[in-house]
Motif scaffolding. Structure first.
Motif, PDB file in Angstrom:
ATOM      1  N   VAL A 330      38.549  -7.325  48.944  1.00 60.51           N
ATOM      2  CA  VAL A 330      39.962  -7.105  49.293  1.00 60.51           C
ATOM      3  C   VAL A 330      40.630  -6.251  48.228  1.00 60.51           C
ATOM      4  O   VAL A 330      41.373  -5.316  48.536  1.00 60.51           O
ATOM      5  N   ALA A 331      40.380  -6.551  46.961  1.00 58.11           N
ATOM      6  CA  ALA A 331      41.004  -5.810  45.859  1.00 58.11           C
ATOM      7  C   ALA A 331      40.638  -4.339  45.902  1.00 58.11           C
ATOM      8  O   ALA A 331      41.483  -3.462  45.703  1.00 58.11           O
ATOM      9  N   ARG A 332      39.370  -4.041  46.185  1.00 62.89           N
ATOM     10  CA  ARG A 332      38.928  -2.639  46.194  1.00 62.89           C
ATOM     11  C   ARG A 332      39.512  -1.873  47.374  1.00 62.89           C
ATOM     12  O   ARG A 332      39.956  -0.734  47.222  1.00 62.89           O
ATOM     13  N   TRP A 333      39.498  -2.485  48.556  1.00 61.44           N
ATOM     14  CA  TRP A 333      39.885  -1.759  49.759  1.00 61.44           C
ATOM     15  C   TRP A 333      41.403  -1.590  49.877  1.00 61.44           C
ATOM     16  O   TRP A 333      41.896  -0.571  50.341  1.00 61.44           O
ATOM     17  N   TYR A 334      42.151  -2.596  49.469  1.00 59.27           N
ATOM     18  CA  TYR A 334      43.611  -2.527  49.564  1.00 59.27           C
ATOM     19  C   TYR A 334      44.271  -2.110  48.250  1.00 59.27           C
ATOM     20  O   TYR A 334      45.492  -2.019  48.174  1.00 59.27           O
ATOM     21  N   ASN A 335      43.439  -1.865  47.228  1.00 64.03           N
ATOM     22  CA  ASN A 335      43.946  -1.446  45.920  1.00 64.03           C
ATOM     23  C   ASN A 335      44.983  -2.429  45.397  1.00 64.03           C
ATOM     24  O   ASN A 335      46.114  -2.069  45.059  1.00 64.03           O
ATOM     25  N   VAL A 336      44.596  -3.696  45.336  1.00 66.10           N
ATOM     26  CA  VAL A 336      45.474  -4.745  44.830  1.00 66.10           C
ATOM     27  C   VAL A 336      44.773  -5.490  43.703  1.00 66.10           C
ATOM     28  O   VAL A 336      43.553  -5.396  43.533  1.00 66.10           O
ATOM     29  N   ASP A 337      45.551  -6.215  42.935  1.00 65.81           N
ATOM     30  CA  ASP A 337      45.009  -7.121  41.930  1.00 65.81           C
ATOM     31  C   ASP A 337      45.065  -8.533  42.494  1.00 65.81           C
ATOM     32  O   ASP A 337      46.087  -8.939  43.074  1.00 65.81           O
ATOM     33  N   VAL A 338      43.990  -9.292  42.341  1.00 69.73           N
ATOM     34  CA  VAL A 338      43.917 -10.649  42.869  1.00 69.73           C
ATOM     35  C   VAL A 338      43.996 -11.646  41.720  1.00 69.73           C
ATOM     36  O   VAL A 338      43.289 -11.514  40.716  1.00 69.73           O
ATOM     37  N   VAL A 339      44.867 -12.637  41.878  1.00 67.21           N
ATOM     38  CA  VAL A 339      45.049 -13.667  40.854  1.00 67.21           C
ATOM     39  C   VAL A 339      44.777 -15.034  41.489  1.00 67.21           C
ATOM     40  O   VAL A 339      45.465 -15.439  42.429  1.00 67.21           O
ATOM     41  N   PHE A 340      43.753 -15.729  41.016  1.00 67.52           N
ATOM     42  CA  PHE A 340      43.474 -17.092  41.466  1.00 67.52           C
ATOM     43  C   PHE A 340      44.325 -18.055  40.651  1.00 67.52           C
ATOM     44  O   PHE A 340      44.132 -18.201  39.437  1.00 67.52           O
ATOM     45  N   GLN A 341      45.275 -18.711  41.301  1.00 65.70           N
ATOM     46  CA  GLN A 341      46.120 -19.676  40.606  1.00 65.70           C
ATOM     47  C   GLN A 341      45.509 -21.070  40.603  1.00 65.70           C
ATOM     48  O   GLN A 341      45.998 -21.957  39.914  1.00 65.70           O
ATOM     49  N   GLU A 342      44.455 -21.256  41.397  1.00 58.60           N
ATOM     50  CA  GLU A 342      43.701 -22.507  41.415  1.00 58.60           C
ATOM     51  C   GLU A 342      42.219 -22.160  41.517  1.00 58.60           C
ATOM     52  O   GLU A 342      41.864 -21.075  42.001  1.00 58.60           O
ATOM     53  N   PRO A 343      41.332 -23.058  41.090  1.00 57.96           N
ATOM     54  CA  PRO A 343      39.886 -22.757  41.068  1.00 57.96           C
ATOM     55  C   PRO A 343      39.262 -22.796  42.468  1.00 57.96           C
ATOM     56  O   PRO A 343      38.571 -23.746  42.837  1.00 57.96           O
ATOM     57  N   LEU A 344      39.491 -21.743  43.230  1.00 61.62           N
ATOM     58  CA  LEU A 344      38.997 -21.670  44.609  1.00 61.62           C
ATOM     59  C   LEU A 344      37.901 -20.614  44.771  1.00 61.62           C
ATOM     60  O   LEU A 344      37.512 -20.290  45.894  1.00 61.62           O
TER      61      LEU A 344
END
Length: 385
Positions: A330-344
């Motif tokens: 998702v991060a690569r294709w939509y050019n976003v940064d992903v932040v996991f706020q919980e251990p998922l």
């Protein structure tokens, strides 16, 4: 049923509102040829979705019943059937966008939506000159004296010296995050670059072999046959040798391993450290995948090769895939940064959706599992329970 890249791109442009009259006519004629009733694709989007939804429901009602939902599946059985019918009608999977959430309902509000990636890449010549390739074209052809797009349009190179195209000097093609492109190499072999990918290759294949480098990223190859000149791909700690075949290499540096998946033919995968002996060498058969991880050697497993190249065919396809891996895509294709706020990160999910959808539809699909939730702020996607 297989659909051409041209048809899938026409579908993409239709839903983005940029399809030409010719493309609309092509979609309209194809749809009518596979359905007794007629619907003009030029109706407004809301009416069109309502008509399609009605047809899907009717077809599903006639063919299946509602089945129990398995935990952590991305949709119940009835939705899978709806997606299958949609694939027959359009050649791609798509899902209805989330409606406006009711106050206090806890539904994710995707007011800050993000568009999917597109065709965009940069070609860098051996002399350092760069050419930003057109985002309305899908691929570039590297010739001896000229550069053209896949539709035979000549690329303007005014002020740029193309003499390096007649030599063995290295040329490179790179896609950014949110970009994809196809290239026809000097020998006629074709390569599709996924987002955030860079390859390097000689302007002409002169000598006993055809060698290219994957600096980073993921590439699908359809290699032109030439028994006298093996095609070699070097990626990270491995080398892949073929004569003519179709295969995919995933060599993103943040994945932790290099995966080579064979669709047809055969390839030899060798560790660079063991190249001078039989150690660290495997021969892959179709629907096999090799994994090269650090100093652990090469592991081979049976896979569905079609899953490995779903990105090239315009889909996200997950088969019990960890959230950490899904969100990297998702991060690569939509050019976003992903932040996991919980251990998922280790939650495993299965499902499929078009890569042409905005990020909201993908996130909504994942939220339907009740395993995760998302929040978009700017170009950051936050993952929570």
């Amino acid at each position: 049923m297989q659909f051409s890249d041209q048809f899938l791109r026409a579908i993409n442009r239709y839903f983005n509102g940029t399809a030409s009259e010719a493309e609309k006519d092509m979609i309209n004629k194809w749809y009518h040829s596979h359905d007794d009733a007629t619907v003009n694709v030029d109706v407004n989007q809301a009416d069109y979705e309502q008509i399609l939804e009605s047809r899907l429901k009717q077809r599903i009602k006639e063919s299946i019943g509602i089945q129990p939902v398995k935990q952590r599946r991305l949709w119940p059985r009835i939705a899978l059937a709806a997606a299958a019918v949609a694939a027959i009608v359009f050649g791609v999977f798509f899902f209805k966008a989330p409606g406006k959430p009711e106050p206090g309902s806890g539904a994710t509000n995707y007011t800050n939506d993000i568009a999917p990636g597109k065709n965009t890449a940069t070609l860098t010549l051996a002399n350092g000159k760069t050419i930003v390739l057109s985002d309305v074209k899908t691929g570039v052809i590297v010739g001896v004296n000229k550069l053209t797009y896949n539709d035979n349009t000549v690329i303007s190179t005014e002020g740029r010296d193309l003499s390096s195209l007649r030599s063995v000097e290295m040329t490179s093609l790179s896609t950014p995050r949110g970009g994809t492109y196809q290239i026809t190499l000097p020998d006629g072999s074709r390569a599709w670059l996924n987002a955030d990918t860079k390859i390097s290759f000689p302007s002409q294949f002169i000598g006993k072999e055809r060698k290219i480098l994957i600096i980073n990223g993921e590439v699908y190859f359809e290699v032109a046959k030439n028994k006298e000149k093996p095609f070699i791909v070097v990626a990270d700690q491995q080398e892949v040798e073929v004569l003519g075949t179709h295969f995919n290499i995933n060599a993103y540096k943040d994945e932790g391993s290099t995966k080579t998946t064979l669709l047809e033919g055969s390839v030899k995968v060798s560790l660079l450290s063991g190249k001078r002996s039989d150690e660290g060498t495997v021969i892959l058969k179709p629907n096999q995948q090799s994994l090269v991880t650090g100093s652990q050697g090469i592991a081979v497993k049976e896979v569905d090769a079609a899953e490995a190249i779903s990105w090239k065919n315009g889909k996200f396809s997950f088969e019990r895939e960890e959230m950490s891996s899904i969100m990297r895509k998702v991060a690569r294709w939509y050019n976003v940064d992903v932040v996991f706020q919980e251990p998922l990160q280790e939650v495993k999910l299965t499902g499929s959706i078009s890569r042409f959808e905005k990020v909201s539809k993908l996130l909504e699909m994942l939220e339907n599992t009740k395993e995760v939730r998302f929040k978009i702020e700017g170009h950051k996607v936050y993952v929570t329970k």
